[in-house]
Design an enzyme around this catalytic site. Structure first.
Site, PDB file in Angstrom:
ATOM      1  N   ASP A 137      41.771  27.926  43.068  1.00  0.00           N
ATOM      2  CA  ASP A 137      42.602  28.979  43.645  1.00  0.00           C
ATOM      3  C   ASP A 137      43.865  29.107  42.813  1.00  0.00           C
ATOM      4  OD1 ASP A 137      44.022  30.699  45.643  1.00  0.00           O
ATOM      5  OD2 ASP A 137      42.365  30.060  46.929  1.00  0.00           O
TER       6      ASP A 137
ATOM      7  N   ASP B 240      42.872  31.088  37.753  1.00  0.00           N
ATOM      8  CA  ASP B 240      43.033  32.532  37.890  1.00  0.00           C
ATOM      9  C   ASP B 240      41.757  33.174  37.366  1.00  0.00           C
ATOM     10  OD1 ASP B 240      43.641  35.199  37.801  1.00  0.00           O
ATOM     11  OD2 ASP B 240      45.566  34.950  36.760  1.00  0.00           O
ATOM     12  N   VAL B 241      40.960  33.757  38.268  1.00  0.00           N
ATOM     13  CA  VAL B 241      39.652  34.278  37.857  1.00  0.00           C
ATOM     14  C   VAL B 241      39.756  35.535  37.008  1.00  0.00           C
ATOM     15  CG1 VAL B 241      38.412  33.212  39.782  1.00  0.00           C
ATOM     16  CG2 VAL B 241      39.356  35.537  40.036  1.00  0.00           C
TER      17      VAL B 241
ATOM     18  N   ASN C 284      33.852  33.487  45.222  1.00  0.00           N
ATOM     19  CA  ASN C 284      34.457  34.059  46.422  1.00  0.00           C
ATOM     20  C   ASN C 284      35.856  34.624  46.194  1.00  0.00           C
ATOM     21  OD1 ASN C 284      34.848  34.228  49.520  1.00  0.00           O
ATOM     22  ND2 ASN C 284      36.522  32.881  48.859  1.00  0.00           N
TER      23      ASN C 284
ATOM     24  N   TYR D  96      37.676  48.811  45.718  1.00  0.00           N
ATOM     25  CA  TYR D  96      37.116  47.594  46.293  1.00  0.00           C
ATOM     26  C   TYR D  96      35.626  47.785  46.585  1.00  0.00           C
ATOM     27  CZ  TYR D  96      36.570  43.723  49.654  1.00  0.00           C
ATOM     28  OH  TYR D  96      36.140  42.603  50.329  1.00  0.00           O
TER      29      TYR D  96
ATOM     30  N   LYS E 102      32.437  45.748  44.971  1.00  0.00           N
ATOM     31  CA  LYS E 102      31.529  44.947  45.778  1.00  0.00           C
ATOM     32  C   LYS E 102      30.087  45.446  45.653  1.00  0.00           C
ATOM     33  CE  LYS E 102      34.366  41.908  47.489  1.00  0.00           C
ATOM     34  NZ  LYS E 102      34.239  40.464  47.128  1.00  0.00           N
TER      35      LYS E 102
END
Length: 273
Positions: free
Chosen positions: A36, A56-57, A82, A148, A152
């Site tokens: 995270d 940090d993705v 996630n 968003y 997704k």
């Protein structure tokens, strides 16, 4: 103890669905590393016995470092992609290029890179499982902002494609589509914190009791249970699938499940009278 002797990595694991998932996997025997950017994540991990790594993705190098560190400590049997946030909220006729790119990078590119870089590590171990957090916003309009929802939807299709690509390595790839789950994702999207955030979440939870056929708010633990199933040997014959955990909110028009809402034919019959 479906995860006894297994090792899992959960991104976005310091709160909400991610933390509930880490707890569920640990309760079933897994060793869990949570990743995270939340500074409180390390404290949560230490308090609950999880390994923690700042990641940090949005940064490919950070994703690689996370996965290599987890692999070096004993391997990765399950990756839960996630991490995420609400992203840009503007409609398609108002969103900026930067807002669009940020949202796609956070919610879709990060998942692709997680899959890309964990796959060779899992392949050398003879297989593994990946579960991606998608959303009911991938299935319909009106559930979330445009950027968003598109991201997704991309996660959902990426799940199908990756499952096909990686089956030869013994790697299963599935997704979960949460519905109306009460976490801080909604309130954080509008900058709420502290007591205001707590009150707003309580209001959201109350609204959820009448928004779907199952008359209660969705909980992070509901999604954690779905993820734990998809990543386990109980789902060993499941790949390229998505599990919708939404309290029935995508079942159809309200009149299909709410007897207080008249259908078109009911209205016509009333008009005849």
């Amino acid at each position: 103890m479906r995860y006894a002797g297994k090792r899992a990595v959960v991104t976005g694991g310091a709160s909400g669905i991610g933390l509930a998932t880490a707890r569920r996997l640990a309760a079933e025997g897994a060793e869990v590393m949570i990743a995270d950017i939340d500074p409180a994540g390390a404290e949560i991990a230490a308090a609950e016995g999880f390994a923690f790594r700042h990641c940090d993705v949005l940064d490919e190098a950070a994703i690689i470092a996370l996965l290599e560190a987890a692999d070096a400590e004993g391997g990765i049997d399950l990756l839960v992609n996630n991490a995420g946030a609400g992203g840009a909220r503007e409609t398609i006729d108002a969103i900026s290029a930067d807002g669009w790119d940020f949202t796609q990078n956070l919610l879709l590119r990060s998942v692709a890179l997680g899959i890309r870089h964990v796959a060779p590590l899992m392949a050398k171990r003879g297989g593994g499982a990946i579960v991606n957090t998608a959303s009911v916003a991938a299935l319909q309009t009106g559930a979330a902002p445009t950027a968003y929802s598109v991201a997704k939807a991309g996660v959902l299709h990426l799940t199908h494609l990756a499952a096909a690509d990686l089956a030869r390595h013994g790697i299963r790839v599935n997704a979960v589509c949460p519905g109306f789950i009460v976490t801080n994702i909604f309130t954080r999207a509008v900058g709420m914190e502290g007591e205001t955030q707590t009150k707003a979440n309580a209001t959201i939870a109350h609204i959820a009791t009448t928004a779907q056929p199952i008359q209660r708010a969705g909980r992070p633990e509901d999604i954690a249970a779905a993820i734990a199933f998809l990543g386990s040997e109980d789902a060993s014959f499941v790949t390229g699938a998505h599990l919708v955990a939404d309290g029935g909110i995508t079942l159809g028009p309200r009149h299909s499940w709410d007897p207080q809402t008249p259908s078109l034919f009911a209205m016509l019959e009333a008009f005849k009278q």
